[in-house]
Motif scaffolding. Sequence first.
Motif, PDB file in Angstrom:
ATOM      1  N   ALA A 292      -6.883  -7.097  -6.609  1.00  0.00           N
ATOM      2  CA  ALA A 292      -5.908  -6.168  -7.188  1.00  0.00           C
ATOM      3  C   ALA A 292      -6.578  -5.003  -7.911  1.00  0.00           C
ATOM      4  CB  ALA A 292      -5.004  -6.919  -8.166  1.00  0.00           C
ATOM      5  N   TYR A 293      -7.877  -5.112  -8.176  1.00  0.00           N
ATOM      6  CA  TYR A 293      -8.532  -4.034  -8.924  1.00  0.00           C
ATOM      7  C   TYR A 293      -8.397  -2.698  -8.197  1.00  0.00           C
ATOM      8  CZ  TYR A 293     -10.879  -7.911 -11.370  1.00  0.00           C
ATOM      9  OH  TYR A 293     -11.149  -9.051 -12.071  1.00  0.00           O
ATOM     10  N   SER A 294      -8.647  -2.744  -6.874  1.00  0.00           N
ATOM     11  CA  SER A 294      -8.618  -1.471  -6.136  1.00  0.00           C
ATOM     12  C   SER A 294      -7.200  -0.905  -6.105  1.00  0.00           C
ATOM     13  CB  SER A 294      -9.166  -1.647  -4.722  1.00  0.00           C
ATOM     14  OG  SER A 294      -8.501  -2.686  -4.066  1.00  0.00           O
ATOM     15  N   GLU A 295      -6.206  -1.782  -6.049  1.00  0.00           N
ATOM     16  CA  GLU A 295      -4.826  -1.289  -6.089  1.00  0.00           C
ATOM     17  C   GLU A 295      -4.532  -0.632  -7.425  1.00  0.00           C
ATOM     18  OE1 GLU A 295      -1.639  -3.826  -4.708  1.00  0.00           O
ATOM     19  OE2 GLU A 295      -3.171  -5.073  -3.776  1.00  0.00           O
ATOM     20  N   ALA A 296      -5.049  -1.240  -8.482  1.00  0.00           N
ATOM     21  CA  ALA A 296      -4.821  -0.672  -9.807  1.00  0.00           C
ATOM     22  C   ALA A 296      -5.462   0.705  -9.919  1.00  0.00           C
ATOM     23  CB  ALA A 296      -5.389  -1.608 -10.877  1.00  0.00           C
TER      24      ALA A 296
ATOM     25  N   LEU B 297      -3.542   4.235 -10.366  1.00  0.00           N
ATOM     26  CA  LEU B 297      -3.827   5.164 -11.463  1.00  0.00           C
ATOM     27  C   LEU B 297      -4.073   6.575 -10.942  1.00  0.00           C
ATOM     28  CD1 LEU B 297      -6.118   3.225 -13.955  1.00  0.00           C
ATOM     29  CD2 LEU B 297      -3.936   4.330 -14.449  1.00  0.00           C
ATOM     30  N   PHE B 298      -4.835   6.652  -9.846  1.00  0.00           N
ATOM     31  CA  PHE B 298      -5.103   7.975  -9.274  1.00  0.00           C
ATOM     32  C   PHE B 298      -3.816   8.623  -8.779  1.00  0.00           C
ATOM     33  CE2 PHE B 298      -9.674   6.599  -8.478  1.00  0.00           C
ATOM     34  CZ  PHE B 298     -10.141   7.344  -9.539  1.00  0.00           C
ATOM     35  N   TYR B 299      -2.955   7.809  -8.200  1.00  0.00           N
ATOM     36  CA  TYR B 299      -1.693   8.348  -7.679  1.00  0.00           C
ATOM     37  C   TYR B 299      -0.876   8.971  -8.806  1.00  0.00           C
ATOM     38  CZ  TYR B 299       2.313   8.457  -4.464  1.00  0.00           C
ATOM     39  OH  TYR B 299       3.343   8.848  -3.651  1.00  0.00           O
ATOM     40  N   VAL B 300      -0.917   8.319  -9.946  1.00  0.00           N
ATOM     41  CA  VAL B 300      -0.160   8.821 -11.096  1.00  0.00           C
ATOM     42  C   VAL B 300      -0.878   9.997 -11.757  1.00  0.00           C
ATOM     43  CG1 VAL B 300       0.655   8.226 -13.413  1.00  0.00           C
ATOM     44  CG2 VAL B 300       0.950   6.613 -11.540  1.00  0.00           C
TER      45      VAL B 300
ATOM     46  N   MET C 276       2.315   6.424  -2.000  1.00  0.00           N
ATOM     47  CA  MET C 276       2.290   5.434  -3.058  1.00  0.00           C
ATOM     48  C   MET C 276       1.222   4.419  -2.739  1.00  0.00           C
ATOM     49  SD  MET C 276       5.061   2.694  -4.176  1.00  0.00           S
ATOM     50  CE  MET C 276       4.376   1.198  -4.779  1.00  0.00           C
ATOM     51  N   PRO C 277       0.502   4.024  -3.738  1.00  0.00           N
ATOM     52  CA  PRO C 277      -0.537   3.049  -3.461  1.00  0.00           C
ATOM     53  C   PRO C 277       0.093   1.798  -2.915  1.00  0.00           C
ATOM     54  CG  PRO C 277      -0.153   3.247  -5.786  1.00  0.00           C
ATOM     55  CD  PRO C 277       0.635   4.319  -5.127  1.00  0.00           C
ATOM     56  N   GLU C 278      -0.610   1.283  -1.993  1.00  0.00           N
ATOM     57  CA  GLU C 278      -0.060   0.091  -1.440  1.00  0.00           C
ATOM     58  C   GLU C 278      -0.127  -0.963  -2.465  1.00  0.00           C
ATOM     59  OE1 GLU C 278      -2.681  -0.446   1.589  1.00  0.00           O
ATOM     60  OE2 GLU C 278      -2.075   1.335   2.601  1.00  0.00           O
ATOM     61  N   SER C 279       0.875  -1.690  -2.490  1.00  0.00           N
ATOM     62  CA  SER C 279       0.777  -2.757  -3.395  1.00  0.00           C
ATOM     63  C   SER C 279       0.126  -3.827  -2.611  1.00  0.00           C
ATOM     64  CB  SER C 279       2.071  -3.216  -3.840  1.00  0.00           C
ATOM     65  OG  SER C 279       2.942  -2.228  -3.899  1.00  0.00           O
TER      66      SER C 279
END
Lengths: 308, 318
Positions: free
Chosen positions: B217-221, B225-228, A1-4
């Motif tokens: 937060a951009y990179s997390e977003a 998205l890639f994870y999904v 899961m992407p790290e939050s």
Amino acid sequence: MPESSPRGIPESAEAYPTGAAPGGTAAHSMRRGGGHSAGSYLVDNLRALWGRAYVRVVGTNRELSWLFFDTVLPVLGVVAYVYIYRSIKAPEVFVGYVILGGAISAYWLHVLWGMGSTFYFDKQSGQLELFFVAPISRMAILGGMAFGGMVQTTVRAAGALILGSLAFGVKYRTDALGLLVVGFLVTLIALYGLGMVFASLFLLHGREAWHLSNLLQEPIFLLCGFYFPVRALGFWAAALAGVVPLTLGLDALRQLAFADAGMGLLPAGVEVAINAGLAVLYLVGAALALAHMERIAKREGRLTMRWQ
Amino acid sequence: MAVKTTGSSPSSGAGSRDGRRASDSHLLRGAGGWHVLRQAGGWHVLRTGAWLGWQIGSNWTDPFLFAVYSIFRPVAQGLILVFMYLVISRDALSSPMFAHVYLGNAFFAFVGQVMMGVSWCILEDREFFRTFRYIYILPGRLQWYITGRAAAGAAIGALSVVILLVFGRLFLGLPLHLARVNWPYFLPVLLLGVVACAAMGMALAGVYLISARHGGAYSEAVAGLFYVLAGVVYPIDILPAWVQPVSRVLPLTWWVEGLRRACLGHGMAASLAWASDGMILAILLGTAVLLVLVCLAVLVGCERVARQRGLLDVATFH
């Protein structure tokens, strides 16, 4: 899961001195009013508390991109977990579990990055010494951080919960709403009490605070059962994980919010009562940790050293 | 609120860069063959960037804490999936699907470490350590430094992946055997995926050059998205029909599918079954090359804007 997370972006508004907050600083009020009676000390501390909370409360909506990302990011992570459950044909109630867990995860991230690491960030920006020389209790500062953080995070968590629930058609039961609200508030107080303890302890670890916060993300997501009922860990492992208030709090909320939960660790009322005890314990612990940190500040003089 | 520091005016920002070029040219012409030496300078910057990234990511902490952090964190990530499966069925872990899910999740560590790490380094150097201005005036282009940081992230990411795979093999009985891995296929697939992650990190680094600190937060977003969308922990067939075409144009979708085929012998998504192993590699190569070109263009464009607006050494406090 992407790290939050990293990511624990220090709240910029908080980089400004508390004098920017409404009501001015305690020192200012002392200059104006003079005395140091118990009443004025209480008022000063309440002002300091509000001043520290203020930047978080008003900051909630000041930067709309934060609001967007803090609401959408948890949902993105949750979407993946929803599809995992759907791909293995899990009962639909698990979708609700995941949505609720994802929304509540915002509080844990905030406790780590917005509470635990904040004194460290304050030190880096030269703010910490101002807190130490201000004629107020450090508990007022931490209390303000906690209160402001609760308000700020609740807006995000509510957004993520509503968005996720609408997107996946989650249904909630409302017949135990009273206990649900009480359980939620008690959990928050206990959780932010723990965050206040973290704030002092993380500061002592200097720049390792960053690693500590990172370290406590996924392992706690696992131990608290953010994405599955915590009972799956086994009773004793789950009970041990109960030292983090979100473990029992989330379990109680799931039992109270979903029709066919039936997977709780303990009865919801018992879990709420345990969290009430934890709340007292952590608030006392926070006061002790602060006193310890202050002793070190006086003895070693390293709390204002940056880049350590 | 932006705090502008030295050389941050549009003219001086651009000027210093031009001055640097003039200085580089002068020195390098003297030594002969400036292009070659410029590349050599780039190599030095890359190596230093990698060393610095490793120091920040690992050595600036207690070794015990780093060891715990390196092991527990990825294992916890994997165990979340394990318990999600276990809570539904005790036999779920022995299903072939779980091995695919676990593998995809393990390799996604590269996205976190490389893409997010590379982009985050801009904010870190500029806002927290305030060293970006010095890094920027180093001989050798900014891309080399970022590539060096990506290499460090890839090393840490590889550590996480190895820990997760070993844990999966030893404790979860996943059918992962070194002898059965199709290495000639696995290595180029892995490399292309890491390069794609680094390229996306560069594009995000460019965006961070022109955005404030809160932009982290951009990179997390993007990672989220890639994870999904890339079918990391489920087959993309389960996504809504209108989302699946988006998945198919992402290099990471083909990357994860290729890794599954190389390690487990077959893929996961029924909708990608039509593609042979060679086709998967070819599509991955094509999309990765395209992505690298686009991302480099984004970085160069953003760098130009940052120079023009004097944003390179701005501490935003925001």
